[in-house]
Write an enzyme that holds these catalytic residues in place. Structure first.
Site, PDB file in Angstrom:
ATOM      1  CG  ASP A 128      -2.086  -0.938   1.112  1.00 42.63           C
ATOM      2  OD1 ASP A 128      -2.101  -1.721   0.144  1.00 42.63           O
ATOM      3  OD2 ASP A 128      -2.970  -0.923   1.980  1.00 42.63           O
ATOM      4  CG  MET A 170      -5.227  -4.953  -2.454  1.00 42.00           C
ATOM      5  SD  MET A 170      -4.197  -6.095  -1.524  1.00 42.00           S
ATOM      6  CE  MET A 170      -5.307  -7.489  -1.368  1.00 42.00           C
ATOM      7  NE  ARG A 267     -19.170  -8.378 -18.744  1.00 45.83           N
ATOM      8  CZ  ARG A 267     -20.340  -7.997 -19.257  1.00 45.83           C
ATOM      9  NH1 ARG A 267     -20.917  -6.883 -18.825  1.00 45.83           N
ATOM     10  NH2 ARG A 267     -20.919  -8.710 -20.193  1.00 45.83           N
ATOM     11  CG  HIS A 273      -5.136 -11.371  -1.408  1.00 42.56           C
ATOM     12  ND1 HIS A 273      -6.489 -11.171  -1.342  1.00 42.56           N
ATOM     13  CD2 HIS A 273      -4.644 -11.068  -0.193  1.00 42.56           C
ATOM     14  CE1 HIS A 273      -6.805 -10.770  -0.130  1.00 42.56           C
ATOM     15  NE2 HIS A 273      -5.711 -10.697   0.593  1.00 42.56           N
ATOM     16  CD  GLN A 275      -3.792  -5.120  -6.485  1.00 46.15           C
ATOM     17  OE1 GLN A 275      -3.657  -3.913  -6.537  1.00 46.15           O
ATOM     18  NE2 GLN A 275      -4.860  -5.681  -5.933  1.00 46.15           N
TER      19      GLN A 275
HETATM   20  O1  F6P Z   1      -1.266  -5.395   3.322  1.00 44.21           O
HETATM   21  C1  F6P Z   1      -2.108  -4.383   2.927  1.00 44.21           C
HETATM   22  C2  F6P Z   1      -3.279  -4.986   2.227  1.00 44.21           C
HETATM   23  O2  F6P Z   1      -2.837  -5.625   1.065  1.00 44.21           O
HETATM   24  C3  F6P Z   1      -4.394  -3.972   1.934  1.00 44.21           C
HETATM   25  O3  F6P Z   1      -4.224  -3.279   0.759  1.00 44.21           O
HETATM   26  C4  F6P Z   1      -5.611  -4.845   1.942  1.00 44.21           C
HETATM   27  O4  F6P Z   1      -6.749  -4.104   2.249  1.00 44.21           O
HETATM   28  C5  F6P Z   1      -5.299  -5.824   2.996  1.00 44.21           C
HETATM   29  O5  F6P Z   1      -3.902  -5.957   3.035  1.00 44.21           O
HETATM   30  C6  F6P Z   1      -5.933  -7.192   2.795  1.00 44.21           C
HETATM   31  O6  F6P Z   1      -5.657  -7.946   3.918  1.00 44.21           O
HETATM   32  P1  F6P Z   1      -5.911  -9.506   4.051  1.00 44.21           P
HETATM   33  O7  F6P Z   1      -4.872 -10.211   3.234  1.00 44.21           O
HETATM   34  O8  F6P Z   1      -5.754  -9.755   5.507  1.00 44.21           O
HETATM   35  O9  F6P Z   1      -7.281  -9.757   3.526  1.00 44.21           O
END
Ligand code: F6P
Length: 344
Positions: A128, A170, A267, A273, A275
């Protein structure tokens, strides 16, 4: 010295490279003994750890994730948690602990250092890029590259079908990934948490674009983006067991509203994840390696309560206290004066 390492919070590419760097310099230059705690603070409280040496880190530089495992949560979530951490330091004869984490883990590290004088050094990471005190966290560059690659691919299918593709990236409190990937990927509009959006303005940008014969659009939305009050109904908030709002879904709301207001077929793509997974970019490998080397140097300088940060081109130390309870918002100059030049 006997030095512990842990990785906490959400994983990100570059964690293994940072661990490898600490171990390499610690063992070879300082003759340290290094141990890696498994599953973040849980491993410290429960004395679950592995011995780390140069040979055990072989091949880890390009590997995503963390070989130590990671967890959200804090010793302060357990009645006896801080005491268990203090006891682990004395039982394991630890001289120092390196905490590699985002805002949550670094705040815990700061608190344990401030309350009990524990010899802790922090290393900031998160895709982030929202840790206060450093210009960049490792993991961010990789996430931006992944999101940009996805946007590049979405352009061609959007153009084939004359569609609006709403891509959710994210960015819980900060729109760093959205802004950078949106600029790099040529987004039509970028929506970020720092700037509540008006869906009617988004639709009017899309309509003007259609009016110019550009029937395909890419809208990049950060997961933490929110509609300006009174513009769209607020979405229902779901919390995880640590009290974090479980984000994900704003793109659906945006796409639905765009289709309803403009009639343009839309769409949704949630990158989620993806990312955070896979191999780090060369930039993140270098940054995490530099952080790791600086962290073990900081241990030997007894710079407790400090974290390694990037300021300009230099890695230096800054107090962990700088990050506590704060998140670093996106550079609004970049968003308003650069990214938005290309909206529409
Ligand atoms: O690590 C930060 C982050 O990737 C955020 O951007 C995202 O909201 C969060 O983690 C998601 O967390 P988790 O993997 O616990 O769902």
């Amino acid at each position: 010295m006997r030095v512990g390492i842990l990785t906490g919070g959400g994983d990100c590419p570059g964690l293994n490279a940072a661990i490898r760097a600490v171990v390499r310099k610690g063992e070879v230059a300082y003759g340290d003994q290094l141990i890696g705690f498994l599953d973040a603070w849980d491993g410290v409280r429960e004395r679950r750890y592995i011995h780390l040496d140069v040979s055990s880190l072989r091949g880890m530089l390009p590997k995503g994730g963390t070989l130590l495992g990671t967890r959200r949560g804090s010793p302060y979530d357990h009645a006896d948690g801080p005491r268990q951490v203090i006891d682990a330091f004395s039982e394991l004869e630890l001289d120092a602990l390196i905490v590699i984490g985002g805002n949550g883990s670094l705040s815990v590290a700061c608190q344990l250092h401030a309350e009990f004088g524990l010899p802790i050094v922090g290393v900031p990471k998160t895709i982030d890029n929202d840790v206060v005190g450093t210009d960049v966290t490792f993991g961010f560059n990789t996430a931006v590259q992944i999101a940009t690659d996805a946007i590049d691919r979405l352009h061609t299918t959007a153009e084939s079908h004359d569609r609006v593709m709403v891509v959710e990236v994210m960015g819980r409190h900060a729109g760093w990934i959205a802004t950078h990937a949106g600029i790099a990927g040529g987004a039509t509009v970028i929506l970020i948490p720092e700037q509540p959006f008006d869906i009617d303005e988004v639709c009017s940008i899309l309509k003007q674009r259609h009016g110019r014969g550009r029937y395909a659009s890419i809208v990049v939305v950060a997961e933490g983006a929110e509609p300006a009050s009174g513009t769209l109904p607020p979405s229902e908030k779901i919390y995880d067991k640590f009290g974090h709002v479980r984000l994900g879904g704003i793109a659906e709301t945006v796409a639905h509203a765009i289709e309803a207001r403009t009639g343009f077929e839309s769409r949704v793509v949630l990158l989620g994840h993806i990312q955070r997974g896979g191999t780090p970019t060369a930039y993140d490998r270098v940054l995490s390696t530099r952080y790791g080397v600086e962290a073990i140097d900081a241990v030997h300088a007894r710079a407790w309560g400090q974290m390694t940060v990037l300021r300009g081109n230099d890695i230096v130390l800054a107090p962990l206290a700088e990050t506590v309870g704060r998140t670093r918002p996106v550079d609004l100059h970049l968003y308003r004066d650069v990214a938005s030049v290309f909206f529409g």
